[in-house]
Write a protein that holds these residues in place. Structure first.
Motif, PDB file in Angstrom:
ATOM      1  N   THR A 391      -1.828  -2.081  -5.215  1.00 51.66           N
ATOM      2  CA  THR A 391      -1.777  -0.919  -6.102  1.00 51.66           C
ATOM      3  C   THR A 391      -1.138   0.249  -5.367  1.00 51.66           C
ATOM      4  O   THR A 391      -1.110   0.289  -4.127  1.00 51.66           O
ATOM      5  CB  THR A 391      -3.181  -0.486  -6.580  1.00 51.66           C
ATOM      6  N   LEU A 392      -0.666   1.219  -6.131  1.00 55.77           N
ATOM      7  CA  LEU A 392      -0.095   2.423  -5.513  1.00 55.77           C
ATOM      8  C   LEU A 392      -1.133   3.162  -4.688  1.00 55.77           C
ATOM      9  O   LEU A 392      -0.812   3.763  -3.660  1.00 55.77           O
ATOM     10  CB  LEU A 392       0.470   3.337  -6.599  1.00 55.77           C
ATOM     11  N   ALA A 393      -2.390   3.124  -5.119  1.00 55.89           N
ATOM     12  CA  ALA A 393      -3.457   3.813  -4.388  1.00 55.89           C
ATOM     13  C   ALA A 393      -3.668   3.231  -2.999  1.00 55.89           C
ATOM     14  O   ALA A 393      -4.227   3.907  -2.118  1.00 55.89           O
ATOM     15  CB  ALA A 393      -4.761   3.754  -5.195  1.00 55.89           C
ATOM     16  N   ASP A 394      -3.231   1.988  -2.793  1.00 50.97           N
ATOM     17  CA  ASP A 394      -3.385   1.361  -1.478  1.00 50.97           C
ATOM     18  C   ASP A 394      -2.318   1.817  -0.487  1.00 50.97           C
ATOM     19  O   ASP A 394      -2.421   1.521   0.710  1.00 50.97           O
ATOM     20  CB  ASP A 394      -3.328  -0.161  -1.610  1.00 50.97           C
ATOM     21  N   LEU A 395      -1.285   2.509  -0.973  1.00 52.49           N
ATOM     22  CA  LEU A 395      -0.251   3.023  -0.076  1.00 52.49           C
ATOM     23  C   LEU A 395      -0.785   4.238   0.682  1.00 52.49           C
ATOM     24  O   LEU A 395      -1.383   5.145   0.085  1.00 52.49           O
ATOM     25  CB  LEU A 395       0.992   3.418  -0.860  1.00 52.49           C
ATOM     26  N   THR A 396      -0.562   4.276   1.984  1.00 53.18           N
ATOM     27  CA  THR A 396      -0.999   5.393   2.822  1.00 53.18           C
ATOM     28  C   THR A 396       0.118   5.767   3.785  1.00 53.18           C
ATOM     29  O   THR A 396       1.077   4.997   3.976  1.00 53.18           O
ATOM     30  CB  THR A 396      -2.251   5.020   3.640  1.00 53.18           C
ATOM     31  N   PRO A 397       0.003   6.924   4.447  1.00 59.42           N
ATOM     32  CA  PRO A 397       1.012   7.290   5.452  1.00 59.42           C
ATOM     33  C   PRO A 397       1.165   6.261   6.571  1.00 59.42           C
ATOM     34  O   PRO A 397       2.209   6.211   7.228  1.00 59.42           O
ATOM     35  CB  PRO A 397       0.487   8.630   5.988  1.00 59.42           C
TER      36      PRO A 397
END
Length: 418
Positions: A391-397
């Motif tokens: 998911t997009l929410a799993d993307l982090t810096p």
């Protein structure tokens, strides 16, 4: 030794697979386009130079645009492993509503100049894909026309504050009456940038016929046929249509625009209000303290102040300063779905595509815009799967490193801008 024999006809035919030819020329050329650069190449072949250069060009030496695109290339991804990405979810919420993908269509001016379907093609394609469409004050389709083209999707309106304030106020009222849910209050255009390609091409609205334009049109009769056999090319929201782009902008825009104007527009607008054209941390903080619903980090696609900050480089600092209090979006330089994923990983809650959309429009009208969205969508999904984030929410810096190419020289001024 390898034993050799003549191939049996039945076995030979098993190895051969003939592709059914596509007789529709538009479908054939669009299906062959695998990247936005491919669409750009088609657009350049099919569009007169002045119109193409208006889309392609930027201000002065076009350094801001080149740097913005380079910034997206100068990243390193850091994938995870052993995560289930048999399916990925590309949907998100932005400014009070849904989007099926983490990008929408940015506001673009004079859009029917590029291809006669203009904003109707963009709005229709956006609605079909479940993403927002943004209409420019300098659009060539009316607010009502965009609503008709995208009756159930999300429509946004980009507002310039005019010298004649009542023109702007009336546009705000019409956009609200037609169900546009988000207003982009644009702050980076007190005067027109120096768009030298347009000056060199003698570009004007409406296009003027010269010996050069006639010669350039000879291999592109379809564009002129569309231009001459469809409704007159003019601004849908402005009565003044003659002159160069710079002259039109300078006559319409007001360099005295201030925070007081933002207050007035906010009092009139019932939906979400987002400030577009933010280019430093200090202004981002001030806008959040004033209670705006979002900000768009943008240098206007490099078309205003050349050597302006690179939005993608600015993004992590702004997100750190205000990301927990507002939704930050970004535009300028996006040419690949991987760019969109990288921006989202570094804290952007949404991205906007301008030239990428227009390349598709010039390449094939509505079908070309659909192809743009499909290419970017496929790239977003593939990049997420290869990063192994469902998911997009799993993307982090942690998924992205911005590699250094342009490193600021330490100075008191630089320290103050951090």
């Amino acid at each position: 030794m390898v034993t050799r024999q003549l191939p049996k006809p039945a076995e030979l035919f098993e190895l051969l697979s003939f592709k059914k030819p596509e007789l529709d020329a538009k479908k054939r050329r669009l299906s062959a386009a695998l990247t936005i650069e491919d669409l750009r190449a088609i657009a350049k072949r099919r569009t007169p130079k002045a119109a193409f250069d208006y889309t392609e060009g930027a201000a002065e030496g076009e350094l801001s645009l080149a740097r913005a695109r380079q910034a997206f290339q100068d990243i390193e991804f850091h994938p995870s492993i052993l995560r289930d990405v048999s399916t990925v979810d590309t949907s998100c919420e932005i400014w009070g509503g849904p989007s099926a993908l983490p990008f929408g269509i940015a506001p673009t001016g004079f859009t029917r100049l590029m291809q006669t379907e203009g904003e109707v093609a963009g709005a229709g394609a956006a609605g079909a894909a479940g993403i927002p469409f943004t209409l420019s004050t300098l659009g060539t389709t009316s607010i009502e026309g965009v609503k008709a083209a995208n009756p159930t999707g999300r429509n946004w309106f980009q507002l310039y504050v005019m010298r004649d304030r009542e023109i702007s106020y009336e546009l705000v009222r019409r956009a609200a009456a037609n169900g546009f849910d988000t207003l982009f209050f644009t702050v980076d255009t007190p005067v027109a940038g120096a768009r030298l390609r347009d000056k060199r091409n003698g570009f004007s609205i409406p296009p003027q016929l010269t010996l050069g334009t006639i010669v350039n049109a000879i291999p592109r009769p379809w564009w002129w046929y569309d231009f001459l056999t469809t409704p007159k090319l003019e601004f849908a929201s402005l009565s003044s249509t003659g002159g160069t782009v710079g002259e039109l902008l300078d006559s319409a825009m007001d360099p005295s625009i201030s925070f007081a104007d933002l207050d007035i527009i906010r009092s009139m607008w019932p939906g979400k209000i987002v400030v577009k054209g933010v280019q430093n941390v200090e202004d981002s903080i001030k806008l959040v303290e004033l209670g705006v619903d979002g900000i768009v980090l943008s240098n206007h696609g490099g078309r205003q102040l050349d050597r302006a900050p690179i939005p993608f480089h600015l993004l992590p600092k702004v997100v750190e300063a205000v990301g927990d209090r507002t939704e930050v979006a970004i535009d300028t330089g996006i040419m690949n779905g991987a760019d969109i994923v990288a921006a989202y990983a570094l804290g952007a809650k949404f991205t906007l595509i301008g030239r990428a959309y227009l390349y598709g429009l010039m390449a094939g009208g509505r079908a070309g815009v659909d192809r743009t969205i499909q290419i970017l969508s496929d790239q977003v999904v593939r990049t997420m799967k290869l990063l192994e984030v469902p998911t997009l929410a799993d993307l982090t810096p942690a998924h992205v490193t911005q590699l250094q190419r342009l490193v600021p020289v330490a100075s008191a001024g630089a320290a103050a801008r951090v």
